[in-house]
Scaffold this active site. Structure first.
Site, PDB file in Angstrom:
ATOM      1  N   CYS A   2       0.701  -1.223  -0.022  1.00 37.62           N
ATOM      2  CA  CYS A   2       0.118   0.048  -0.011  1.00 37.62           C
ATOM      3  C   CYS A   2       0.940   1.246  -0.047  1.00 37.62           C
ATOM      4  CB  CYS A   2      -0.759   0.115   1.335  1.00 37.62           C
ATOM      5  SG  CYS A   2      -1.686  -1.795   1.863  1.00 37.62           S
ATOM      6  N   ARG A  27       3.750   0.871  -7.333  1.00 38.50           N
ATOM      7  CA  ARG A  27       3.642   0.077  -6.258  1.00 38.50           C
ATOM      8  C   ARG A  27       2.486  -1.395  -6.651  1.00 38.50           C
ATOM      9  NH1 ARG A  27       6.639   2.262  -1.057  1.00 38.50           N
ATOM     10  NH2 ARG A  27       4.744   1.349  -0.531  1.00 38.50           N
ATOM     11  N   TRP A  74      -3.481  -2.274  -2.027  1.00 30.78           N
ATOM     12  CA  TRP A  74      -2.747  -3.551  -2.369  1.00 30.78           C
ATOM     13  C   TRP A  74      -3.570  -4.362  -1.736  1.00 30.78           C
ATOM     14  CZ3 TRP A  74      -1.145  -5.609  -6.776  1.00 30.78           C
ATOM     15  CH2 TRP A  74       0.425  -6.674  -6.333  1.00 30.78           C
ATOM     16  N   ASN A 100      -0.758   0.677   5.956  1.00 29.46           N
ATOM     17  CA  ASN A 100       0.449  -0.148   5.020  1.00 29.46           C
ATOM     18  C   ASN A 100       0.519  -1.332   5.910  1.00 29.46           C
ATOM     19  OD1 ASN A 100       1.728  -1.354   3.138  1.00 29.46           O
ATOM     20  ND2 ASN A 100       3.157   0.037   3.320  1.00 29.46           N
ATOM     21  N   GLY A 101       0.572  -2.276   5.555  1.00 29.56           N
ATOM     22  CA  GLY A 101       1.349  -3.898   6.411  1.00 29.56           C
ATOM     23  C   GLY A 101      -0.266  -4.702   6.317  1.00 29.56           C
ATOM     24  N   GLU A 482      12.435 -22.558 -16.757  1.00 27.27           N
ATOM     25  CA  GLU A 482      12.455 -21.024 -16.170  1.00 27.27           C
ATOM     26  C   GLU A 482      13.700 -20.810 -16.383  1.00 27.27           C
ATOM     27  OE1 GLU A 482      10.086 -19.741 -15.273  1.00 27.27           O
ATOM     28  OE2 GLU A 482      10.857 -17.759 -14.717  1.00 27.27           O
ATOM     29  N   LYS A 486      13.602 -17.122 -18.857  1.00 25.78           N
ATOM     30  CA  LYS A 486      14.073 -15.180 -18.924  1.00 25.78           C
ATOM     31  C   LYS A 486      14.682 -15.162 -19.432  1.00 25.78           C
ATOM     32  CE  LYS A 486      11.637 -13.350 -16.044  1.00 25.78           C
ATOM     33  NZ  LYS A 486      10.278 -14.972 -16.278  1.00 25.78           N
ATOM     34  N   GLU A 489      12.928 -14.575 -22.910  1.00 23.07           N
ATOM     35  CA  GLU A 489      11.507 -13.549 -22.757  1.00 23.07           C
ATOM     36  C   GLU A 489      12.463 -11.933 -22.638  1.00 23.07           C
ATOM     37  OE1 GLU A 489       8.514 -13.339 -19.888  1.00 23.07           O
ATOM     38  OE2 GLU A 489       9.945 -13.886 -18.463  1.00 23.07           O
ATOM     39  N   HIS A 505      18.782 -38.432 -27.887  1.00 22.64           N
ATOM     40  CA  HIS A 505      17.820 -38.219 -29.224  1.00 22.64           C
ATOM     41  C   HIS A 505      17.078 -37.232 -30.094  1.00 22.64           C
ATOM     42  CE1 HIS A 505      17.303 -41.666 -26.534  1.00 22.64           C
ATOM     43  NE2 HIS A 505      17.051 -41.168 -24.847  1.00 22.64           N
ATOM     44  N   LYS A 604       2.259  -7.129 -19.461  1.00 22.49           N
ATOM     45  CA  LYS A 604       2.553  -8.796 -17.675  1.00 22.49           C
ATOM     46  C   LYS A 604       1.298  -9.482 -17.564  1.00 22.49           C
ATOM     47  CE  LYS A 604       4.279  -8.878 -14.045  1.00 22.49           C
ATOM     48  NZ  LYS A 604       5.342  -9.914 -13.478  1.00 22.49           N
TER      49      LYS A 604
HETATM   50  C1  AGP Z   1       6.486 -14.829 -16.936  1.00 25.06           C
HETATM   51  O1  AGP Z   1       8.112 -13.672 -16.788  1.00 25.06           O
HETATM   52  C2  AGP Z   1       6.608 -14.060 -18.407  1.00 25.06           C
HETATM   53  N1  AGP Z   1       5.901 -13.158 -17.723  1.00 25.06           N
HETATM   54  C3  AGP Z   1       4.684 -15.181 -18.639  1.00 25.06           C
HETATM   55  O2  AGP Z   1       5.821 -16.045 -18.877  1.00 25.06           O
HETATM   56  C4  AGP Z   1       3.902 -15.698 -17.420  1.00 25.06           C
HETATM   57  O3  AGP Z   1       4.686 -15.788 -16.411  1.00 25.06           O
HETATM   58  C5  AGP Z   1       2.545 -15.988 -17.889  1.00 25.06           C
HETATM   59  O4  AGP Z   1       2.343 -15.008 -18.508  1.00 25.06           O
HETATM   60  C6  AGP Z   1       1.818 -16.092 -16.733  1.00 25.06           C
HETATM   61  O5  AGP Z   1       1.449 -14.869 -16.029  1.00 25.06           O
HETATM   62  P1  AGP Z   1       0.198 -14.661 -14.866  1.00 25.06           P
HETATM   63  O6  AGP Z   1       0.918 -15.935 -13.247  1.00 25.06           O
HETATM   64  O7  AGP Z   1       0.086 -13.836 -14.181  1.00 25.06           O
HETATM   65  O8  AGP Z   1      -0.495 -15.832 -14.800  1.00 25.06           O
END
Ligand code: AGP
Length: 609
Positions: A2, A27, A74, A100-101, A482, A486, A489, A505, A604
């Site tokens: 928050c 934030r 938040w 906040n908290g 993962e 990273k 992307e 294979h 996002k």
């Molecule tokens: C991860 O770095 C990406 N931004 C993307 O793969 C993300 O994890 C995916 O779109 C799922 O998003 P969510 O966790 O908000 O559902």
């Protein structure tokens, strides 16, 4: 997290507060509000949604007051809504607060206030308790009432309070949540964070834990827990607004990588009672219901899906129940075998990913019990689930998910341990050993972060490669996916992950001299097998960067470079192994000058099919 802003001075507080709240939007929040001390008493205006909704709400009003507090919420306790938004006002409308908290003992305090003072609460929040408490304790001295209230509260909090009976004054208190005081010209401020005040001033006081601050138009006084005035040096702030939002880090992603120890502590410790028993707040699964399940389905997208891959290993290992992991966009069209004996776990940072939401609805229509692991309180996935297990990572701003991933892993471990204990498939000794390993991971991650410079140097001379393989076995193969995501992307380098045993294979045909292979070798039980895979790719002149546990120096014989992580048990290594991979991706993208926090073509939250 928050956001708090307060103003007391000769002007109308309203515009300073609204502007300050806007500077805290980065934030993340789901509602906003303002309380002003006017000639007609304290007026509160608050709205769910963006600050623009609040501005719309007050646009026609002549709201004037030279003292006021504001808040961006938040949500933690209580879904986002107008009534749950801050500021909260006491029943007698004499006290308004922004907070906040977390007030951990808010239920006990609510009961006491209701039993002893007949207070009827209007909201689901813990924060409202603070306003009601200060009001009933206030015998004409606001400062004293705040001290008394704080002595009854348990938790981590920073709050600001104004009283109808003490105009031209804001009192604020800090315990384990950020709080600053700003020194203006003919006015003074409180805030959660520097960006809120940068437009008006550059002199601030940093408020320390268990300190109370009194702001009037011409003075700011700081007192300790015992009520003694303390001397504090003025901090001259020369940050740009942009710098301040990132707390001095160059990118939100780097800030969020470094926030992981705190995010893990928040997500883990809140679910442990004094005897280290896990209580899964937000989950009402009974032992009978858990025993009724004969399958677990984990469904998600992207990084959240990769957290599910780790979840599969640990839930199967600890709870001895079959776990399927699926990509949401595939699951929803597969007519999957799901029924009322299936526990369906949806993982989603945003809680708004359309594919994951659609998969959840598909599973629900087939009778499955829906448990979601979500970071955004009150999001669509959370609202449509039977049970929600929140990751307390705080807002994740960078598109590339980091702290959400590691806190999702924490939730996987907690679910696995909880189910394993209820199904009696793990011993108390094993339960305690894993729990103590998890509690030790924040400090171990900090050790890895302290060596970020080594990874930065590695990235500096590998950043211009075009092909990168990530390989691993067991839990390392889950983390390899993962790490690869990273890198691709945010640096746009073509990288992919593959189970190391699968290389021979077909895929090894791609190996060329100097191809980069990031080989994850943290699983003791598979270490020798991984060494063979590393020799295999080294024989084809690959450039091998290995990740291994400290002490396993044998890996240096066949690797070009080795990144060591602190010793830990195999089960919890993903929490550590992923951190060098996050840093590697970050520094490679930084060397390439890419837009790290907002990579091309990405959002996002993917709210489209
Ligand atoms: C991860 O770095 C990406 N931004 C993307 O793969 C993300 O994890 C995916 O779109 C799922 O998003 P969510 O966790 O908000 O559902």
């Amino acid at each position: 997290m928050c956001g708090i802003v307060g103003y007391v001075g000769s002007d109308n507080a309203r515009d300073y507060i609204i502007d300050g709240l806007k500077k805290l939007e980065y934030r993340g929040y789901d509602s906003a509000g303002i309380a002003l001390q006017t000639e007609d008493g304290i007026i509160v205006r608050k709205k769910k949604g963006k600050i623009a909704n609040l501005e719309q709400e007050i646009s026609g009003e002549k709201l004037y007051g030279n003292t006021g507090i504001g808040h961006t919420r938040w949500a933690t306790h209580g879904a986002p809504s107008d009534i749950n938004s801050h500021p909260h006002i006491s029943e007698d409308e004499s006290i308004a607060i922004v907070h906040n908290g977390i007030v951990e003992n808010y239920m006990d305090l609510k009961k006491w206030l209701n039993d002893e003072h007949g207070i009827v609460f209007k909201t689901e929040t813990d924060s409202e308790v603070i306003a009601q408490l200060i009001s009933v304790l206030n015998k004409g001295d606001l400062e004293e009432a705040v001290y008394q209230a704080v002595s009854m509260m348990r938790g981590a909090y920073a709050f600001g309070v104004i009283s109808k009976n003490e105009p031209n004054k804001i009192i604020a208190y800090r315990k384990d949540a950020p709080l600053i005081a700003g020194l203006g010209k003919g006015c003074n401020f409180i805030a959660s964070d520097i960006p809120a005040l940068l437009k008006y001033l550059n002199k601030i006081y940093l408020i320390e834990n268990d300190e109370l601050v009194i702001c009037t138009p011409d003075r700011v006084e700081i007192k300790n827990k015992e009520g003694q005035t303390v001397k504090r040096d003025i901090l001259q702030v020369n940050w740009s607004l942009e710098d301040a939002e990132k707390d001095g880090y160059e990118h939100f992603m780097l800030k969020e990588i470094h926030e992981q120890p705190k995010a893990i502590r928040e997500t883990l410790t809140r679910r442990l009672d004094e005897n280290d028993n896990i209580f899964l707040d937000g989950i009402s699964l009974t032992k009978e219901e858990l025993e009724n399940f004969n399958k677990v389905y984990i469904v998600a997208c992207g990084t959240a899906y990769h957290a599910g891959l780790v979840g599969k290993y640990v839930i199967e290992k600890m709870a001895r129940i079959p776990v399927e992991v699926d990509i949401a966009s595939e699951f929803r069209y597969r007519d999957p075998f799901v029924d009322d004996k299936t526990l369906f776990i949806a993982i989603s940072q945003s809680g708004e990913t359309l594919d994951t939401l659609a998969a959840l609805r598909e599973a629900k229509s087939k009778g499955a019990r829906i448990l979601s692991v979500v970071n955004v309180v009150g999001s669509s996935v959370a609202r449509e689930s039977d049970d929600v297990f929140y990751t307390w990572a705080g807002p994740e701003i960078a598109v590339a998910s980091t702290k959400a991933y590691t806190t999702q892993l924490i939730c996987m471990y907690l679910i696995a341990l909880y189910m394993g204990r209820l199904r009696e498939t793990i011993s108390d000794e094993y339960y305690n050993s894993i729990l103590s390993e998890l509690k030790a991971t924040p400090a171990k991650i900090e050790k890895i972060l302290d060596k970020a410079g080594e990874i930065e140097n590695l990235a500096k001379y590998l950043y211009n490669r075009t092909n990168v393989f990530f390989i691993g076995r067991g839990l390392d193969s889950a983390v390899a996916y993962e790490g690869s995501l990273k890198l691709k992307e945010i640096s746009y380098i073509n990288s992919f992950a593959i189970a190391a045993g699968e290389l021979k294979h077909g895929t090894i045909a791609l190996m060329e001299p100097e191809t980069i292979v990031i080989s994850l070798a943290t699983q003791d039980s598979l270490f020798e097998k991984m060494l063979s895979n590393i020799v295999e790719v080294k024989a084809r002149m690959a450039h091998v960067v290995s990740v291994a546990k400290e002490g396993n120096t044998k890996i240096e014989e066949s690797s070009t470079e080795v990144i060591y992580i602190p010793q830990c048990t195999d089960e919890v290594s993903p929490l550590l192994t992923v951190v060098p991979l996050q840093l590697f991706a970050y520094y490679v993208a930084r060397e390439k000058g890419e837009d790290i926090d907002k990579p091309r073509n990405l959002a996002k939250s993917v709210t489209v099919e």
